[in-house]
Design a protein around this motif. Sequence first.
Motif, PDB file in Angstrom:
ATOM      1  N   GLU A   1      29.162  44.251  44.213  1.00 40.01           N
ATOM      2  CA  GLU A   1      28.595  45.521  43.724  1.00 40.01           C
ATOM      3  C   GLU A   1      29.687  46.570  43.558  1.00 40.01           C
ATOM      4  N   SER A   2      30.644  46.627  44.476  1.00 39.31           N
ATOM      5  CA  SER A   2      31.737  47.595  44.391  1.00 39.31           C
ATOM      6  C   SER A   2      32.605  47.351  43.163  1.00 39.31           C
ATOM      7  N   ILE A   3      32.914  46.082  42.897  1.00 40.71           N
ATOM      8  CA  ILE A   3      33.706  45.741  41.713  1.00 40.71           C
ATOM      9  C   ILE A   3      32.970  46.198  40.456  1.00 40.71           C
ATOM     10  N   TYR A   4      31.676  45.914  40.402  1.00 44.81           N
ATOM     11  CA  TYR A   4      30.899  46.316  39.225  1.00 44.81           C
ATOM     12  C   TYR A   4      30.827  47.844  39.099  1.00 44.81           C
TER      13      TYR A   4
ATOM     14  N   VAL B   1      34.769  37.222  36.581  1.00 45.91           N
ATOM     15  CA  VAL B   1      34.716  38.589  36.069  1.00 45.91           C
ATOM     16  C   VAL B   1      34.547  38.493  34.556  1.00 45.91           C
ATOM     17  N   SER B   2      33.515  39.170  34.026  1.00 43.06           N
ATOM     18  CA  SER B   2      33.226  39.120  32.589  1.00 43.06           C
ATOM     19  C   SER B   2      33.473  40.466  31.941  1.00 43.06           C
ATOM     20  N   SER B   3      33.859  40.414  30.672  1.00 44.94           N
ATOM     21  CA  SER B   3      34.147  41.617  29.907  1.00 44.94           C
ATOM     22  C   SER B   3      33.263  41.662  28.661  1.00 44.94           C
ATOM     23  N   ASP B   4      32.949  42.857  28.187  1.00 44.32           N
ATOM     24  CA  ASP B   4      32.153  42.981  26.967  1.00 44.32           C
ATOM     25  C   ASP B   4      32.986  42.684  25.726  1.00 44.32           C
ATOM     26  N   LYS B   5      34.294  42.904  25.824  1.00 40.68           N
ATOM     27  CA  LYS B   5      35.201  42.662  24.697  1.00 40.68           C
ATOM     28  C   LYS B   5      36.185  41.576  25.101  1.00 40.68           C
ATOM     29  N   ASP B   6      37.271  41.458  24.403  1.00 38.92           N
ATOM     30  CA  ASP B   6      38.281  40.469  24.755  1.00 38.92           C
ATOM     31  C   ASP B   6      38.861  40.772  26.132  1.00 38.92           C
TER      32      ASP B   6
ATOM     33  N   ASP C   1      44.606  42.800  30.136  1.00 39.81           N
ATOM     34  CA  ASP C   1      45.438  42.648  31.332  1.00 39.81           C
ATOM     35  C   ASP C   1      44.744  43.257  32.547  1.00 39.81           C
ATOM     36  N   VAL C   2      43.985  44.336  32.337  1.00 40.81           N
ATOM     37  CA  VAL C   2      43.245  44.960  33.434  1.00 40.81           C
ATOM     38  C   VAL C   2      42.192  43.985  33.970  1.00 40.81           C
ATOM     39  N   ASP C   3      41.491  43.288  33.072  1.00 39.96           N
ATOM     40  CA  ASP C   3      40.493  42.294  33.496  1.00 39.96           C
ATOM     41  C   ASP C   3      41.155  41.177  34.295  1.00 39.96           C
ATOM     42  N   LYS C   4      42.310  40.720  33.818  1.00 39.71           N
ATOM     43  CA  LYS C   4      43.037  39.656  34.527  1.00 39.71           C
ATOM     44  C   LYS C   4      43.450  40.131  35.920  1.00 39.71           C
ATOM     45  N   SER C   5      43.937  41.369  35.989  1.00 40.77           N
ATOM     46  CA  SER C   5      44.348  41.923  37.293  1.00 40.77           C
ATOM     47  C   SER C   5      43.160  42.060  38.233  1.00 40.77           C
ATOM     48  N   LEU C   6      42.018  42.489  37.694  1.00 40.77           N
ATOM     49  CA  LEU C   6      40.812  42.646  38.509  1.00 40.77           C
ATOM     50  C   LEU C   6      40.351  41.306  39.074  1.00 40.77           C
ATOM     51  N   ALA C   7      40.356  40.280  38.243  1.00 44.85           N
ATOM     52  CA  ALA C   7      39.956  38.940  38.708  1.00 44.85           C
ATOM     53  C   ALA C   7      40.950  38.409  39.740  1.00 44.85           C
ATOM     54  N   GLU C   8      42.223  38.593  39.470  1.00 47.53           N
ATOM     55  CA  GLU C   8      43.266  38.145  40.400  1.00 47.53           C
ATOM     56  C   GLU C   8      43.124  38.855  41.743  1.00 47.53           C
ATOM     57  N   PHE C   9      42.982  40.189  41.695  1.00 52.75           N
ATOM     58  CA  PHE C   9      42.802  40.963  42.909  1.00 52.75           C
ATOM     59  C   PHE C   9      41.574  40.485  43.685  1.00 52.75           C
ATOM     60  N   SER C  10      40.452  40.317  42.992  1.00 54.33           N
ATOM     61  CA  SER C  10      39.199  39.923  43.647  1.00 54.33           C
ATOM     62  C   SER C  10      39.323  38.572  44.329  1.00 54.33           C
TER      63      SER C  10
ATOM     64  N   SER D   1      40.104  35.654  49.358  1.00 55.71           N
ATOM     65  CA  SER D   1      40.868  34.627  50.084  1.00 55.71           C
ATOM     66  C   SER D   1      41.407  35.170  51.391  1.00 55.71           C
ATOM     67  N   ARG D   2      42.068  36.321  51.323  1.00 57.08           N
ATOM     68  CA  ARG D   2      42.661  36.922  52.532  1.00 57.08           C
ATOM     69  C   ARG D   2      41.593  37.342  53.530  1.00 57.08           C
ATOM     70  N   TYR D   3      40.495  37.891  53.026  1.00 60.31           N
ATOM     71  CA  TYR D   3      39.417  38.314  53.918  1.00 60.31           C
ATOM     72  C   TYR D   3      38.839  37.118  54.677  1.00 60.31           C
ATOM     73  N   LEU D   4      38.644  36.013  53.990  1.00 62.57           N
ATOM     74  CA  LEU D   4      38.055  34.829  54.631  1.00 62.57           C
ATOM     75  C   LEU D   4      39.029  34.114  55.562  1.00 62.57           C
TER      76      LEU D   4
END
Length: 176
Positions: free
Chosen positions: A64-67, A149-154, A157-166, A171-174
């Motif tokens: 929910e926070s990511i969204y 992570v899904s995007s409305d457009k193509d 790099d921000v989307d890639k960073s968001l998915a990578e971060f998430s 991983s680290r949290y678990l």
Amino acid sequence: MKATGVVRRIDDLGRIVIPKELRRTMRIKEGESLEIFIDGSDQIILKKYSPVQNVNDFVIEFAESIYNSNKKDVVITDNERVIAAAGNYKKDIVGKKISLRLEDKISKRSTIVVNKTDKIEICDNVELKKPSIIKPINVYGDIIGCVVVSSDKDITDVDKSLAEFSGVFMSRYLEG
């Protein structure tokens, strides 16, 4: 509870063999963990163990926070089921088994970009219809699920960073 008709003996070390047919049906692979419960006084229950499922409330809040902060649709899974969904994904996919195609993509251990023309089924009758990124969640070298992570457009790099971060954050949290 459904009877399977299979009887196994306990060996001298207290072990039993779970029949191959049951392991295949339940998608239990060598090296995976099972939780053991007692139900009443005469039943032992084996359940596939999911570290992601055990922190369910946190995972839901994280999605929910990511969204809310990025307005990107998010789905978080373990190796078996959808654990959390936020955004335009229907909440009714939470708890459903992931598709074999998604399971196969996750097992490849690398981040996957899904374009508009590509289609991947998240679970039965739910396809990714938007450009998306699938980032496996790696805990101590084992892939235990993914973040989509899904995007409305193509994909940017921000989307890639968001998915990578998430994925890395989960991983680290678990790992504790």
